[in-house]
Design a protein around this motif. Structure first.
Motif, short mmCIF file in Angstrom:
data_model
loop_
_atom_site.label_atom_id
_atom_site.label_comp_id
_atom_site.label_asym_id
_atom_site.label_seq_id
_atom_site.Cartn_x
_atom_site.Cartn_y
_atom_site.Cartn_z
N LYS A 241 0.82 -1.21 0.00
CA LYS A 241 0.00 0.00 0.00
C LYS A 241 0.86 1.27 0.00
N ALA A 242 2.14 1.12 0.26
CA ALA A 242 3.03 2.27 0.34
C ALA A 242 3.29 2.87 -1.04
N ASP A 243 3.48 4.17 -1.08
CA ASP A 243 3.77 4.86 -2.35
C ASP A 243 5.00 4.27 -3.04
N ASP A 244 6.04 3.99 -2.26
CA ASP A 244 7.29 3.52 -2.86
C ASP A 244 7.17 2.12 -3.44
N ALA A 245 6.27 1.31 -2.92
CA ALA A 245 6.07 -0.02 -3.50
C ALA A 245 5.45 0.12 -4.89
N GLY A 246 4.44 0.97 -5.00
CA GLY A 246 3.83 1.21 -6.31
C GLY A 246 4.82 1.79 -7.29
N GLU A 247 5.61 2.77 -6.82
CA GLU A 247 6.62 3.39 -7.68
C GLU A 247 7.69 2.38 -8.09
N GLY A 248 8.12 1.55 -7.15
CA GLY A 248 9.16 0.57 -7.45
C GLY A 248 8.72 -0.46 -8.46
N ILE A 249 7.49 -0.93 -8.33
CA ILE A 249 6.96 -1.93 -9.28
C ILE A 249 6.83 -1.32 -10.67
N CYS A 250 6.28 -0.11 -10.74
CA CYS A 250 6.13 0.56 -12.04
C CYS A 250 7.49 0.84 -12.68
N ALA A 251 8.45 1.29 -11.87
CA ALA A 251 9.78 1.58 -12.39
C ALA A 251 10.44 0.32 -12.94
N PHE A 252 10.26 -0.79 -12.24
CA PHE A 252 10.84 -2.05 -12.70
C PHE A 252 10.23 -2.48 -14.03
N LEU A 253 8.90 -2.41 -14.11
CA LEU A 253 8.22 -2.82 -15.35
C LEU A 253 8.50 -1.87 -16.49
N ASP A 254 8.66 -0.58 -16.18
CA ASP A 254 8.96 0.42 -17.21
C ASP A 254 10.45 0.51 -17.53
N LYS A 255 11.26 -0.26 -16.80
CA LYS A 255 12.71 -0.29 -16.99
C LYS A 255 13.34 1.09 -16.83
N ARG A 256 13.00 1.72 -15.70
CA ARG A 256 13.57 3.03 -15.36
C ARG A 256 13.96 3.04 -13.89
N LYS A 257 14.71 4.06 -13.49
CA LYS A 257 15.12 4.20 -12.11
C LYS A 257 13.96 4.71 -11.27
N PRO A 258 13.69 4.11 -10.12
CA PRO A 258 12.57 4.59 -9.30
C PRO A 258 12.85 5.95 -8.67
N ASP A 259 11.79 6.71 -8.48
CA ASP A 259 11.86 8.01 -7.83
C ASP A 259 11.22 7.86 -6.46
N TRP A 260 12.03 7.53 -5.48
CA TRP A 260 11.51 7.24 -4.14
C TRP A 260 10.94 8.48 -3.45
#
Length: 263
Positions: A241-260
């Motif tokens: 439910k955390a913002d960073d989990a959503g960002e991390g998953i999207c960043a991984f699938l989009d093949k980009r660096k996450p913005d924590w």
């Protein structure tokens, strides 16, 4: 202690990494009551400091920490209250390290004995120079290392812990790595490079995620297997439910660096 006295613990922060350095080499960086209180105060401040992402625990001199200050103990030998308060204060500091919502890395150059070995064992990670040595030698002076035993027995196997506690013998860095007391052993010339490379790697993660994970790691260790799985399943569900989990998953699938966002 006068206001002009040198701090017992030196603090330096840069790039999200805060280094706490025990700075009383003339007393072998012993864990006197004053040293323990100084370290406790710094840990309290770090716990409330969002700018600190990783802590490195270091020491000046060729002794990382020689344990309790035996001269202070001898001076207070007739004070049962002081002795109990000393060991309680030490236990408090060790638990502060474990409960700190930031990973703590011990940078060990030199000797770490008794409560100094306990200090290393209490940190989340430890990197040692190949010249470092470790011992719980209380048995040699008639004072069994009972409080150091708590951290030691939670980091190495029972038989290795008992051997250290019963013999009081010094072990080298390579054996300390083999039994799980430290993570890495390196040449002293590259100790800082190794420690801060590791710290920077960890500092690049979501601090919110690290906080969740560190707390869960130590809690589940004390639980029966089924209870641990129930607990960590809920932790992971909540973590999603955390913002960073959503960002991390999207960043991984989009093949980009996450913005924590650290939230």
């Amino acid at each position: 202690m006068s206001t002009n006295a040198k701090p017992l613990v030196h603090k330096y922060s840069e790039h999200g990494i805060t280094t706490l350095t025990l700075d009383q080499p003339e007393r072998r960086n012993s864990l006197s009551m004053a040293m323990l209180k100084a370290l406790s105060d710094e840990l309290d401040q770090i716990a409330e400091d969002p700018a600190t992402r990783v802590v490195v625990l270091a020491a000046h001199g060729n002794v990382f920490c020689a344990g309790h200050d035996l001269k202070e103990i001898r001076e207070q030998l007739d004070s049962d209250q002081f002795q109990l308060e000393l060991f309680q204060q030490c236990s408090k500091v060790m638990q502060q390290i474990v409960n700190l919502p930031r990973p703590v890395i011990a940078r060990v150059a030199g000797i770490a004995t008794a409560a100094g070995c306990q200090l290393v064992a209490s940190c989340d990670l430890a990197v040692a120079a190949d010249t470092a040595r470790f011992a719980t030698p209380g048995v040699n002076i008639g004072l069994f290392c009972s409080t150091p035993m708590v951290a030691l027995s939670r980091n190495v196997s029972r038989k290795h812990a008992m051997e250290m506690l019963l013999t009081g013998e010094m072990i080298g860095a390579i054996k300390a790595e083999r039994i799980g007391l430290v993570n890495r052993v390196v040449d002293e010339q590259v100790l800082d490079e190794t420690v801060y490379s590791l710290a920077n790697t960890i500092a690049g993660k979501s601090s919110h995620t690290l906080k969740i994970g560190k707390e869960a790691f130590y809690k589940q260790l004390e639980m029966p297997l089924s209870e641990a799985y129930d607990y960590t399943s809920q932790v992971m569900a909540d973590n999603l439910k955390a913002d960073d989990a959503g960002e991390g998953i999207c960043a991984f699938l989009d093949k980009r660096k996450p913005d924590w966002k650290d939230s």
